[in-house]
Design a protein around this motif. Structure first.
Motif, short mmCIF file in Angstrom:
data_model
loop_
_atom_site.label_atom_id
_atom_site.label_comp_id
_atom_site.label_asym_id
_atom_site.label_seq_id
_atom_site.Cartn_x
_atom_site.Cartn_y
_atom_site.Cartn_z
N GLY A 14 0.82 -1.21 0.00
CA GLY A 14 0.00 0.00 0.00
C GLY A 14 0.85 1.26 0.00
O GLY A 14 0.56 2.22 -0.74
N LYS A 15 1.90 1.27 0.82
CA LYS A 15 2.79 2.44 0.86
C LYS A 15 3.52 2.62 -0.46
O LYS A 15 3.69 3.75 -0.93
CB LYS A 15 3.79 2.28 2.01
N LEU A 16 3.96 1.48 -1.04
CA LEU A 16 4.64 1.57 -2.34
C LEU A 16 3.72 2.15 -3.40
O LEU A 16 4.13 3.01 -4.19
CB LEU A 16 5.13 0.18 -2.76
N ALA A 17 2.46 1.74 -3.41
CA ALA A 17 1.50 2.25 -4.38
C ALA A 17 1.27 3.75 -4.19
O ALA A 17 1.19 4.52 -5.16
CB ALA A 17 0.17 1.49 -4.26
N GLN A 18 1.19 4.20 -2.93
CA GLN A 18 0.97 5.62 -2.66
C GLN A 18 2.18 6.46 -3.07
O GLN A 18 2.03 7.54 -3.65
CB GLN A 18 0.67 5.81 -1.17
N LEU A 20 4.43 5.68 -5.35
CA LEU A 20 4.50 5.69 -6.81
C LEU A 20 3.45 6.62 -7.42
O LEU A 20 3.68 7.23 -8.46
CB LEU A 20 4.33 4.27 -7.36
N TRP A 21 2.29 6.71 -6.77
CA TRP A 21 1.26 7.64 -7.25
C TRP A 21 1.78 9.08 -7.20
O TRP A 21 1.61 9.85 -8.15
CB TRP A 21 0.01 7.49 -6.38
N ILE A 22 2.46 9.43 -6.09
CA ILE A 22 3.03 10.78 -5.95
C ILE A 22 4.16 10.99 -6.96
O ILE A 22 4.25 12.04 -7.62
CB ILE A 22 3.54 10.99 -4.51
N LEU A 23 5.03 9.98 -7.11
CA LEU A 23 6.17 10.11 -8.02
C LEU A 23 5.72 10.24 -9.47
O LEU A 23 6.36 10.94 -10.26
CB LEU A 23 7.10 8.90 -7.86
N ASN A 24 4.64 9.58 -9.82
CA ASN A 24 4.14 9.70 -11.19
C ASN A 24 3.63 11.11 -11.48
O ASN A 24 3.80 11.62 -12.59
CB ASN A 24 3.03 8.67 -11.45
N TRP A 25 3.02 11.73 -10.48
CA TRP A 25 2.58 13.11 -10.68
C TRP A 25 3.78 14.06 -10.74
O TRP A 25 3.75 15.06 -11.47
CB TRP A 25 1.62 13.53 -9.57
N ILE A 26 4.83 13.75 -9.98
CA ILE A 26 6.07 14.53 -10.11
C ILE A 26 6.66 14.34 -11.51
O ILE A 26 7.19 15.28 -12.10
CB ILE A 26 7.08 14.12 -9.03
N SER A 27 6.54 13.12 -12.02
CA SER A 27 7.04 12.83 -13.37
C SER A 27 6.28 13.60 -14.43
O SER A 27 6.83 13.93 -15.49
CB SER A 27 6.95 11.32 -13.66
N GLY A 79 -0.01 7.27 -12.78
CA GLY A 79 -0.50 7.65 -11.46
C GLY A 79 -1.83 7.01 -11.13
O GLY A 79 -2.06 6.55 -10.01
N LYS A 80 -2.72 6.96 -12.12
CA LYS A 80 -4.03 6.31 -11.93
C LYS A 80 -3.87 4.82 -11.65
O LYS A 80 -4.52 4.26 -10.75
CB LYS A 80 -4.88 6.53 -13.18
N ILE A 81 -2.98 4.17 -12.40
CA ILE A 81 -2.75 2.73 -12.21
C ILE A 81 -2.20 2.44 -10.82
O ILE A 81 -2.67 1.55 -10.12
CB ILE A 81 -1.80 2.21 -13.30
N CYS A 82 -1.19 3.20 -10.41
CA CYS A 82 -0.56 2.97 -9.11
C CYS A 82 -1.55 3.23 -7.97
O CYS A 82 -1.52 2.55 -6.94
CB CYS A 82 0.68 3.86 -8.95
N TYR A 83 -2.42 4.21 -8.15
CA TYR A 83 -3.42 4.49 -7.13
C TYR A 83 -4.38 3.31 -6.96
O TYR A 83 -4.74 2.93 -5.84
CB TYR A 83 -4.19 5.76 -7.49
N GLY A 282 10.05 0.84 -9.37
CA GLY A 282 9.02 0.70 -8.34
C GLY A 282 7.72 0.13 -8.90
O GLY A 282 7.07 -0.71 -8.26
N VAL A 283 7.33 0.56 -10.10
CA VAL A 283 6.11 0.04 -10.73
C VAL A 283 6.24 -1.45 -11.02
O VAL A 283 5.29 -2.22 -10.85
CB VAL A 283 5.79 0.82 -12.02
N ARG A 284 7.43 -1.87 -11.44
CA ARG A 284 7.65 -3.29 -11.72
C ARG A 284 7.53 -4.11 -10.43
O ARG A 284 6.91 -5.19 -10.43
CB ARG A 284 9.04 -3.48 -12.34
#
Length: 364
Positions: A14-18, A20-27, A79-83, A282-284
């Protein structure tokens, strides 16, 4: 054996998904940065396009603009996928989509890396374009009354003033071309006519430079005419004394300017590539960990995540086999014991053709 296998609990997933969601928006923001850098480089090249012969110079800014645009799109969906992947039930909707998404993202990160490298390898093409472009521009400096060239005098003067340069390779380039228009020469003067006749090509050449080559920081008035004639000026020696005109050529000045610009852009894009690579890693991990949760059938259980399911050698061998067999899909197998499937059509053991003649009833 899996490569870089890590065990994830439900909380860690759960923490990893959260994260990655933030990192994708930074991306997404870094994608906008790459897009802006590419657009800025394109504008800077376009501003001085009259001093460059057209070539593949625009390929670098176009590459950065394309990569930046794709980065925004990919990371927005990422970001949507990771969320959604923080929940095992929602992950099932993305299960089949995750691996193609990771593969596409991997090739995209390779394009980001290629864009960074292109920024460092553009120097030779830029130098060649500037050399030929400036040479032509200086030749047309005098054509102030010819449409399509009348702007070059102003452009070159502004260039030499802004970049504190003179000529293509140096101030002596002006000695080899006629940079004063005939309309401003007194053709009734014997000196002018003799100067035309003294040149094989019939050009009005002199050891002088335009006013824009003058260095305003010099303590004495600018010496822009008869630069190599010591007797024409008081207390002057052009060989030993520092000239009060710019010594550096404009090609070198522009090359240094674009070099610094592209190196800065290249370093920024390279840092973005490293960041994108960490997000992809991280996504992998998240994808493999959530996939193993579905296999175990218990959302609360721990699961393993990895970068590669098998070793690098086995993965490469497996992928090579897949690629090798792609061309054999539509081929007919000729292995021993098998023949053309169209020739193996079984025949029925009944029907008029298979009934003996004696068994066919005849009219009495």
């Amino acid at each position: 054996m899996a490569v870089l296998k890590v065990k994830f609990s439900k909380t860690r997933r759960g923490k990893l998904a959260q994260v990655l969601w933030i990192l994708n928006w930074i991306s997404v923001v870094t994608g906008l940065i790459i897009f802006s850098l590419g657009l800025y480089l394109k504008i800077e090249i376009k501003k001085r396009s009259e001093f460059m012969l057209s070539g593949n110079i625009q390929s670098v800014p176009n590459m950065l603009i394309a990569v930046g645009t794709i980065a925004c799109i990919i990371n927005f969906f990422g970001g949507k996928i990771c969320y959604d992947c923080s929940d095992a039930n929602k992950f099932s909707r993305w299960k089949l989509f995750m691996l193609p998404y990771i593969i596409c993202t991997f090739f995209f990160t390779f394009c980001v890396f290629a864009g960074a490298i292109m920024c460092y390898t553009m120097r030779n093409e830029l130098e060649s374009a500037l050399y030929r472009g400036l040479k032509d521009a200086l030749r047309y400096y005098k054509d102030t009354d010819i449409p399509g060239r009348c702007f070059l005098k102003t452009a070159i003067d502004l260039l030499q003033i802004e970049f504190q340069c003179c000529g293509n390779n140096g101030f002596r380039d002006w000695f080899e071309i006629q940079w004063i228009s005939v309309r401003y020469l007194d053709m009734s003067s014997k000196e002018t006519v003799d100067r035309f006749k003294s040149n094989v090509d019939g050009k009005y050449l002199l050891d002088g430079v335009p006013f824009s080559c003058c260095n305003p920081n010099s303590p004495r008035p600018c010496i822009q005419y008869q630069i190599t004639n010591n007797s024409a000026h008081y207390n002057y020696d052009y060989l030993s004394e520092e000239l009060n005109i710019w010594i550096r050529g404009c090609r070198q000045a522009l090359l240094e300017y674009y070099d610094n610009l592209m190196h800065s852009i290249g370093l920024t894009v390279l840092l973005v590539w490293l960041f994108e690579l960490s997000v992809l890693t991280g996504v992998r991990y998240l994808q493999t960990a959530m996939q193993n949760v579905l296999i175990l059938g218990d959302p609360e259980s721990e699961s393993d995540g990895w970068l590669l399911e098998n070793s690098c050698r086995e993965t490469a061998k497996h992928n090579f086999t897949i690629i090798k067999n792609l061309g054999k899909i539509n081929q007919i197998s000729t292995v021993s014991g098998k023949s053309d499937p169209n020739m193996d059509i079984p025949t029925a053991d009944y029907g008029p053709d298979n009934v003996p003649p004696s068994s066919i009833p005849t009219d009495s």
